[in-house]
Design a protein around this motif. Structure first.
Motif, mmCIF file in Angstrom:
data_model
loop_
_atom_site.group_PDB
_atom_site.id
_atom_site.type_symbol
_atom_site.label_atom_id
_atom_site.label_comp_id
_atom_site.label_asym_id
_atom_site.label_seq_id
_atom_site.Cartn_x
_atom_site.Cartn_y
_atom_site.Cartn_z
ATOM 1 N N PRO A 1 0.815 -1.218 0.000
ATOM 2 C CA PRO A 1 0.000 0.000 0.000
ATOM 3 C C PRO A 1 0.850 1.272 0.000
ATOM 4 O O PRO A 1 0.310 2.367 -0.044
ATOM 5 N N ARG A 2 2.159 1.128 0.016
ATOM 6 C CA ARG A 2 3.023 2.315 0.110
ATOM 7 C C ARG A 2 3.001 3.081 -1.208
ATOM 8 O O ARG A 2 2.958 2.502 -2.283
ATOM 9 N N LYS A 3 3.045 4.383 -1.077
ATOM 10 C CA LYS A 3 3.059 5.221 -2.263
ATOM 11 C C LYS A 3 4.416 5.890 -2.391
ATOM 12 O O LYS A 3 5.048 6.227 -1.386
ATOM 13 N N SER A 4 4.826 6.113 -3.632
ATOM 14 C CA SER A 4 6.106 6.784 -3.859
ATOM 15 C C SER A 4 5.983 8.245 -3.471
ATOM 16 O O SER A 4 4.932 8.850 -3.602
ATOM 17 N N LEU A 5 7.081 8.786 -2.987
ATOM 18 C CA LEU A 5 7.094 10.185 -2.577
ATOM 19 C C LEU A 5 8.106 10.943 -3.417
ATOM 20 O O LEU A 5 9.098 10.379 -3.876
ATOM 21 N N SER A 6 7.858 12.216 -3.589
ATOM 22 C CA SER A 6 8.808 13.068 -4.278
ATOM 23 C C SER A 6 9.508 13.914 -3.221
ATOM 24 O O SER A 6 8.854 14.562 -2.406
ATOM 25 N N PHE A 7 10.819 13.867 -3.194
ATOM 26 C CA PHE A 7 11.554 14.536 -2.108
ATOM 27 C C PHE A 7 12.970 14.874 -2.555
ATOM 28 O O PHE A 7 13.454 14.332 -3.552
ATOM 29 N N SER A 8 13.636 15.731 -1.816
ATOM 30 C CA SER A 8 15.041 16.030 -2.106
ATOM 31 C C SER A 8 15.911 15.006 -1.395
ATOM 32 O O SER A 8 15.853 14.899 -0.173
ATOM 33 N N PRO A 9 16.728 14.275 -2.132
ATOM 34 C CA PRO A 9 17.615 13.318 -1.469
ATOM 35 C C PRO A 9 18.614 14.044 -0.583
ATOM 36 O O PRO A 9 18.950 15.196 -0.853
ATOM 37 N N VAL A 10 19.080 13.369 0.437
ATOM 38 C CA VAL A 10 20.042 13.975 1.353
ATOM 39 C C VAL A 10 21.379 14.154 0.636
ATOM 40 O O VAL A 10 21.739 13.366 -0.239
#
Lengths: 198, 328
Positions: free
Chosen positions: B52-61
């Motif tokens: 059920p997990r959804k992909s997220l859009s984020f800035s990688p560290v």
């Protein structure tokens, strides 16, 4: 089934012997196939500790079985169950010493002094030692009346083993309550016997 | 903020997690840290049918040794990090949360903000996600039980989140509360539990405003699995894991130090601060060492525990006039 023939007894003993080895077989298998989970050390400590207390309670259930159910034959298995209790307790102790203390005596000493639950667990194991060492027929004969007296040590040992569990309660009382109820039932039979004698 | 349901994802877009991770490292290796470019890297993982997990859009560290939000220490696999959890709402065994937390519904979800703030109210999670910018942080997580893991979180700074509510000068502490929903949380129905539900935790305001304090909505590039505290949880890496409260439904700002769940159960064992401290041992466990998980019997990865879990440079100042032996 009041009595067993010697052949039945031999077969039954072999069966019990193998049954008691099953937890160890499982542990070795799971360790070799890396099936002990993310924290295998913790799993090993829990599994061996749990089997030690289960077998301890079972060992102590033999006398009540004889008294309440008339299962005289059960007495023939008590020594093996007692030795297996000590065996699993010893593995439990060895795993803690190897993986938690890393055989660092200084650390082990501090842990024993600072943590009551570790101390009582260790004390329970120490009390089991003379019982295990005097479980052979020769010791039983040599000690005569004193053998029974010496083996009264199971009572403080089982209470210390219970304290070892109860003192570790964090989020659930389940195990502590379960073993308290079982141990109280088993001790109740001894009190009845004691009262009759007085 | 981009949330895609598994059905939106074409099979041609599906990338194995290992490839995704390698690609991410490759990008960072080129110095293309998305933070620097001001862009988010869309992270697409494989969409298992029941996942059920959804992909997220984020800035990688940014993978830099000086970056406190980053560490090059080995992370466990996602499977390991999501199958070894303490979340007593779903049972006391480490494997219970993964087995029992599927019953939890996390949508709709909102966080109730109360107390000493100018903007109290009920904040729906979708609104929070729209307002906050997601970033990645790789933190060490040290459990009070003397084990630890390194987790790649996705979320936003707690300080930025708190500023949204405009705390007043009376806000000296913030108290967090986990969801209480007996019909979905098996552990809350247990008659043997020592915990008086719901679970609560707290931080001093300056701790909450520290740049390390983090609100996580995801890990390993996707939304959080329920057992890891979905849909929103706290991450305070210099404190023992139980401070990092999961599945948060309420934040209350107050002038009085809140009483936390573990303090109520065993005040001599669990203090309010619960900073990782190898010198102050817990009545149950020596805190001098930890097992870095995953470990195996041949390499138990027993390592020395660092003061403040190695985050002293960022947080030691918060406690400079305090006796940490008394304020454990």
């Amino acid at each position: 089934m009041a009595m067993l023939t010697s052949r039945q007894l031999r077969i039954a003993k072999a069966v019990v012997f193998i049954l008691c080895l099953l937890p160890l077989t499982y542990i070795v298998y799971a360790a070799l196939t890396e099936n002990l989970g993310t924290d295998p050390v913790k799993s090993l400590i829990h599994i061996t500790g749990e089997w030690a207390i289960r077998l301890f309670v079972l060992t102590m259930a033999i006398s009540p079985m004889r008294a309440w159910l008339g299962w005289g034959w059960a007495l023939r298995f008590r020594r093996m169950l007692g030795l297996y209790t000590w065996f699993y307790a010893t593995i439990h102790l060895l795993i803690v010493t190897t993986y938690i203390f890393a055989w660092d005596w200084q650390l082990a000493k501090i842990e024993l002094a600072e943590r009551a639950y570790i101390f009582v667990g260790f004390a329970a194991w120490v009390l089991m030692m003379p019982l295990g060492l005097t479980s052979n027929n020769r010791a039983v004969r040599a000690l005569r009346k004193n053998w029974g007296r010496l083996h009264m040590l199971v009572y403080p040992a089982v209470l210390l083993a219970w304290l070892h569990i109860a003192w570790q309660v964090r989020s659930s009382y389940f195990d502590a309550v379960l073993y308290a109820v079982l141990i109280i039932c088993l001790l109740f039979q001894r009190f009845q016997k004691l009262k009759k004698r007085l | 903020m981009l949330i895609r349901t598994p059905s939106d994802i074409l099979s041609s877009e599906i990338t194995p997690e290992s490839v995704y991770l390698k690609r991410r490292q490759f990008m960072q290796g080129l110095g293309l840290g998305a933070t620097a470019l001001g862009m988010g890297l869309p992270a697409t993982g494989f969409a298992a049918s029941e996942d059920p997990r959804k992909s997220l859009s984020f800035s990688p560290v940014v993978a830099n040794a000086d970056n406190p939000f980053y560490t090059d220490e080995k992370t466990p696999s996602f499977a390991e990090a999501s199958s070894y959890n303490n979340f007593y709402e779903f049972g006391t065994d480490k494997t219970d949360p993964a087995k029992n937390s599927h019953t939890l519904t996390t949508d709709p979800w909102s966080v109730q903000v109360e107390g000493a703030v100018a903007k109290p109210g009920s904040y729906p999670l979708e609104d929070i996600m729209k307002l906050m910018t997601l970033e990645e942080r790789i933190y060490r997580l040290r459990c009070v039980e003397a084990w630890s893991m390194v987790i790649p979180w996705v979320g936003f700074s707690l300080a930025d989140f708190i500023k949204m509510f405009e705390p007043t000068s009376d806000a000296k502490y913030v108290e967090f509360t986990t969801l209480y929903r007996r019909n979905e949380m098996k552990g809350q129905r247990s008659a043997f539990s020592t915990i008086d539900w719901p679970y609560t935790e707290g931080l001093r305001m300056d701790e909450a405003m520290n740049s390390l304090a983090f609100m996580s909505v995801g890990m390993y590039g996707k939304t959080l699995p329920n057992q890891n505290g979905a849909p929103i949880r706290l991450v305070v890496p210099w404190k023992y894991g139980f401070k990092s409260i999961k599945s948060i439904v309420k934040m209350r700002f107050t002038s009085v130090r809140p009483k936390t769940s573990w303090q109520s159960i065993a005040p001599n064992e669990y203090g309010f601060y619960a900073n990782v401290n190898p010198e102050v041992s817990h009545p149950r466990w020596s805190q001098a060492y930890e097992r870095r998980l995953p470990s195996s019997l041949l390499s138990p990865s027993r390592i020395k525990t660092e003061m403040f879990n190695g985050y002293g440079e960022q947080v030691a100042g918060l406690y400079k006039d305090m006796n940490l032996r008394r304020n454990y």
